[in-house]
Motif scaffolding. Sequence first.
Motif, PDB file in Angstrom:
ATOM      1  N   ASN A   1      63.088  31.603 -38.038  1.00 28.97           N
ATOM      2  CA  ASN A   1      62.946  32.816 -38.826  1.00 28.97           C
ATOM      3  C   ASN A   1      63.905  33.801 -38.161  1.00 28.97           C
ATOM      4  OD1 ASN A   1      62.345  35.113 -40.179  1.00 28.97           O
ATOM      5  ND2 ASN A   1      60.170  35.149 -39.695  1.00 28.97           N
TER       6      ASN A   1
ATOM      7  N   GLY B   1      65.097  31.611 -31.832  1.00 29.59           N
ATOM      8  CA  GLY B   1      64.500  32.946 -31.839  1.00 29.59           C
ATOM      9  C   GLY B   1      62.996  32.795 -31.989  1.00 29.59           C
ATOM     10  N   CYS B   2      62.386  32.064 -31.040  1.00 28.47           N
ATOM     11  CA  CYS B   2      60.996  31.627 -31.228  1.00 28.47           C
ATOM     12  C   CYS B   2      59.993  32.759 -31.080  1.00 28.47           C
ATOM     13  CB  CYS B   2      60.665  30.486 -30.281  1.00 28.47           C
ATOM     14  SG  CYS B   2      60.853  30.912 -28.542  1.00 28.47           S
ATOM     15  N   GLY B   3      60.410  33.895 -30.522  1.00 31.90           N
ATOM     16  CA  GLY B   3      59.505  35.033 -30.408  1.00 31.90           C
ATOM     17  C   GLY B   3      58.217  34.650 -29.712  1.00 31.90           C
TER      18      GLY B   3
ATOM     19  N   ASN C   1      70.444  32.995 -24.994  1.00 35.21           N
ATOM     20  CA  ASN C   1      70.968  33.585 -26.210  1.00 35.21           C
ATOM     21  C   ASN C   1      71.294  32.470 -27.202  1.00 35.21           C
ATOM     22  OD1 ASN C   1      72.421  34.876 -28.208  1.00 35.21           O
ATOM     23  ND2 ASN C   1      73.556  36.178 -26.775  1.00 35.21           N
ATOM     24  N   VAL C   2      70.640  32.504 -28.343  1.00 36.08           N
ATOM     25  CA  VAL C   2      70.852  31.464 -29.359  1.00 36.08           C
ATOM     26  C   VAL C   2      72.338  31.319 -29.711  1.00 36.08           C
ATOM     27  CG1 VAL C   2      70.486  30.972 -31.826  1.00 36.08           C
ATOM     28  CG2 VAL C   2      68.544  31.542 -30.360  1.00 36.08           C
TER      29      VAL C   2
ATOM     30  N   PHE D   1      54.086  40.307 -31.303  1.00 29.33           N
ATOM     31  CA  PHE D   1      54.810  41.187 -30.386  1.00 29.33           C
ATOM     32  C   PHE D   1      53.969  42.414 -30.020  1.00 29.33           C
ATOM     33  CE2 PHE D   1      57.962  39.020 -33.020  1.00 29.33           C
ATOM     34  CZ  PHE D   1      58.776  38.462 -32.048  1.00 29.33           C
TER      35      PHE D   1
ATOM     36  N   GLU E   1      64.993  42.690 -34.122  1.00 27.83           N
ATOM     37  CA  GLU E   1      64.273  42.363 -35.360  1.00 27.83           C
ATOM     38  C   GLU E   1      63.056  41.508 -35.091  1.00 27.83           C
ATOM     39  OE1 GLU E   1      66.515  41.752 -38.946  1.00 27.83           O
ATOM     40  OE2 GLU E   1      68.353  42.022 -37.822  1.00 27.83           O
ATOM     41  N   GLN E   2      62.169  42.081 -34.279  1.00 35.03           N
ATOM     42  CA  GLN E   2      60.993  41.332 -33.879  1.00 35.03           C
ATOM     43  C   GLN E   2      59.809  41.591 -34.792  1.00 35.03           C
ATOM     44  OE1 GLN E   2      60.688  42.400 -29.727  1.00 35.03           O
ATOM     45  NE2 GLN E   2      61.843  40.579 -29.145  1.00 35.03           N
ATOM     46  N   TYR E   3      59.678  40.766 -35.792  1.00 36.88           N
ATOM     47  CA  TYR E   3      58.454  40.758 -36.594  1.00 36.88           C
ATOM     48  C   TYR E   3      58.057  39.296 -36.693  1.00 36.88           C
ATOM     49  CZ  TYR E   3      62.531  40.315 -39.540  1.00 36.88           C
ATOM     50  OH  TYR E   3      63.756  39.955 -40.005  1.00 36.88           O
ATOM     51  N   PRO E   4      56.784  39.015 -36.426  1.00 37.77           N
ATOM     52  CA  PRO E   4      56.377  37.611 -36.479  1.00 37.77           C
ATOM     53  C   PRO E   4      56.286  37.129 -37.921  1.00 37.77           C
ATOM     54  CG  PRO E   4      54.499  39.011 -35.946  1.00 37.77           C
ATOM     55  CD  PRO E   4      55.682  39.916 -36.068  1.00 37.77           C
ATOM     56  N   THR E   5      56.478  35.838 -38.110  1.00 43.31           N
ATOM     57  CA  THR E   5      56.208  35.267 -39.422  1.00 43.31           C
ATOM     58  C   THR E   5      54.700  35.368 -39.634  1.00 43.31           C
ATOM     59  OG1 THR E   5      57.944  33.678 -38.916  1.00 43.31           O
ATOM     60  CG2 THR E   5      56.602  33.243 -40.864  1.00 43.31           C
TER      61      THR E   5
ATOM     62  N   GLU F   1      64.674  31.778 -26.940  1.00 39.88           N
ATOM     63  CA  GLU F   1      64.423  33.205 -27.143  1.00 39.88           C
ATOM     64  C   GLU F   1      65.066  33.976 -26.001  1.00 39.88           C
ATOM     65  OE1 GLU F   1      62.629  35.278 -29.489  1.00 39.88           O
ATOM     66  OE2 GLU F   1      63.424  36.806 -28.145  1.00 39.88           O
ATOM     67  N   LEU F   2      65.611  35.146 -26.291  1.00 41.78           N
ATOM     68  CA  LEU F   2      66.222  35.879 -25.182  1.00 41.78           C
ATOM     69  C   LEU F   2      65.343  36.983 -24.615  1.00 41.78           C
ATOM     70  CD1 LEU F   2      67.313  38.669 -26.602  1.00 41.78           C
ATOM     71  CD2 LEU F   2      69.428  37.406 -26.865  1.00 41.78           C
TER      72      LEU F   2
HETATM   73  C1  SAM Z   1      62.183  37.638 -36.960  1.00 40.22           C
HETATM   74  S1  SAM Z   1      61.736  37.295 -35.303  1.00 40.22           S
HETATM   75  C2  SAM Z   1      60.896  35.733 -35.489  1.00 40.22           C
HETATM   76  C3  SAM Z   1      59.955  35.400 -34.357  1.00 40.22           C
HETATM   77  C4  SAM Z   1      59.208  34.076 -34.445  1.00 40.22           C
HETATM   78  N1  SAM Z   1      60.118  32.944 -34.585  1.00 40.22           N
HETATM   79  C5  SAM Z   1      58.246  34.059 -35.601  1.00 40.22           C
HETATM   80  O1  SAM Z   1      58.524  33.341 -36.556  1.00 40.22           O
HETATM   81  O2  SAM Z   1      57.224  34.734 -35.534  1.00 40.22           O
HETATM   82  C6  SAM Z   1      63.319  36.928 -34.569  1.00 40.22           C
HETATM   83  C7  SAM Z   1      63.295  36.581 -33.087  1.00 40.22           C
HETATM   84  O3  SAM Z   1      64.636  36.282 -32.637  1.00 40.22           O
HETATM   85  C8  SAM Z   1      64.845  36.838 -31.341  1.00 40.22           C
HETATM   86  N2  SAM Z   1      66.301  37.004 -31.181  1.00 40.22           N
HETATM   87  C9  SAM Z   1      67.102  37.916 -31.774  1.00 40.22           C
HETATM   88  N3  SAM Z   1      68.392  37.718 -31.420  1.00 40.22           N
HETATM   89  C10 SAM Z   1      68.390  36.640 -30.570  1.00 40.22           C
HETATM   90  C11 SAM Z   1      69.421  35.934 -29.863  1.00 40.22           C
HETATM   91  N4  SAM Z   1      70.700  36.270 -29.962  1.00 40.22           N
HETATM   92  N5  SAM Z   1      69.050  34.887 -29.090  1.00 40.22           N
HETATM   93  C12 SAM Z   1      67.757  34.506 -28.984  1.00 40.22           C
HETATM   94  N6  SAM Z   1      66.747  35.134 -29.639  1.00 40.22           N
HETATM   95  C13 SAM Z   1      67.066  36.187 -30.416  1.00 40.22           C
HETATM   96  C14 SAM Z   1      64.055  38.119 -31.361  1.00 40.22           C
HETATM   97  O4  SAM Z   1      63.748  38.568 -30.068  1.00 40.22           O
HETATM   98  C15 SAM Z   1      62.818  37.701 -32.163  1.00 40.22           C
HETATM   99  O5  SAM Z   1      61.820  37.206 -31.320  1.00 40.22           O
END
Ligand code: SAM
Lengths: 215, 124
Positions: free
Chosen positions: A127, A59-61, A108-109, A19, A27-31, A81-82
Amino acid sequence: MARMRMKKLEEFLSGVDGFEKPKILLEQYPTPPHIASCVLYNVQAQYFDLEDKLVGDLGCGCGMLSIGSFLLGAQLTIGFELDPDAIDIFRNNVTEMEIPAIDCVQTNVLELTGSKWENAFDTIVTNPPFGTKHNAGMDMKFVETGIHLATGAVYSLHKTSTRDYIHKKSKDWKVKGEVVAQLNYNIDNSYKFHKSKSVDIEVDFWRFDVTEKEL
Amino acid sequence: MKLSTYNFLTSKAIKGVKVGYPLKLTIAKKDVVETEFNPTFIERLLPKLDWNTVYLAAQTVDLADDIPQEQPAAVADNEELLQRLHHLLLEIDVLEGQLECPETGRVFPITDGIPNMLLNEDEV
Ligand SMILES: C[S@@+](CC[C@H](N)C(=O)[O-])C[C@H]1O[C@@H](n2cnc3c(N)ncnc32)[C@H](O)[C@@H]1O
């Protein structure tokens, strides 16, 4: 068997851009690549849940888990991902690494349950946002959605402190939940959610066998 | 966006929409990316798909001659059809275009290969 060694996988995943300006509310922190490669490697080597599968990433980020799934042989991975900024980086990562078998849907998931995506996937990886004051229980909503969408297994990361609660929920949903690994997850200091510069939190890597789910 | 992904997309989340399916797909730009052919995967994917929408997608990309209008009873032994389905569903990549809700006309843009299905708060 996995088609790529764990070290090699980690090397590739280190090239996945994260990001640019992480959004705290989402809560955007990559794995971290080390954790992503370690958990995904085991998903394939121990459970054969990636190779030749249709995989969903909630929430593929920026695509860390989607790209890792592809590298371990998933036939098609679809990320949800939103956030448009995260999606831009996802797109760049996938284009730069010339990955043909990954799709992304901006949505939106939390709106996927009850849609045509129910039971579409063999395997779901996520994640999820762990949930904060503003969105308590978000991680469980992601898992519940994952269980709706998968026919085989759901993999997810959760704070170790919620272990008992998740065992209970698994029973309610008639899914077999087990902690596959316990990890120390370092939320990078670029993500200033916590006051201290860098914190290690204890995280469980869960596998939910959903073949007999009831929800 | 692969045409297999297209098969699952609906606009049902819009308030008042009953079915929201299939979405009307218009393609402005597409690409073809080669991926490994895996007959078993296609066979396992088919029961999850809506065949009418598979056919609709084939029409949209001028491949309707390749795909039967009625879902064939068995595909396992039909390697040629499986290969065509593989091409249609996994190799055609829609880069620019749009999806339109059949009931409300709401348009969902596809930009750089990614469909934006997000709804505004007043739409849900
Ligand atoms: C903890 S990060 C994980 C990112 C990525 N999957 C990774 O493993 O690096 C959570 C992700 O979920 C997305 N997110 C949060 N709420 C969401 C929702 N309601 N619908 C879709 N994506 C969402 C965030 O924008 C973020 O990219």
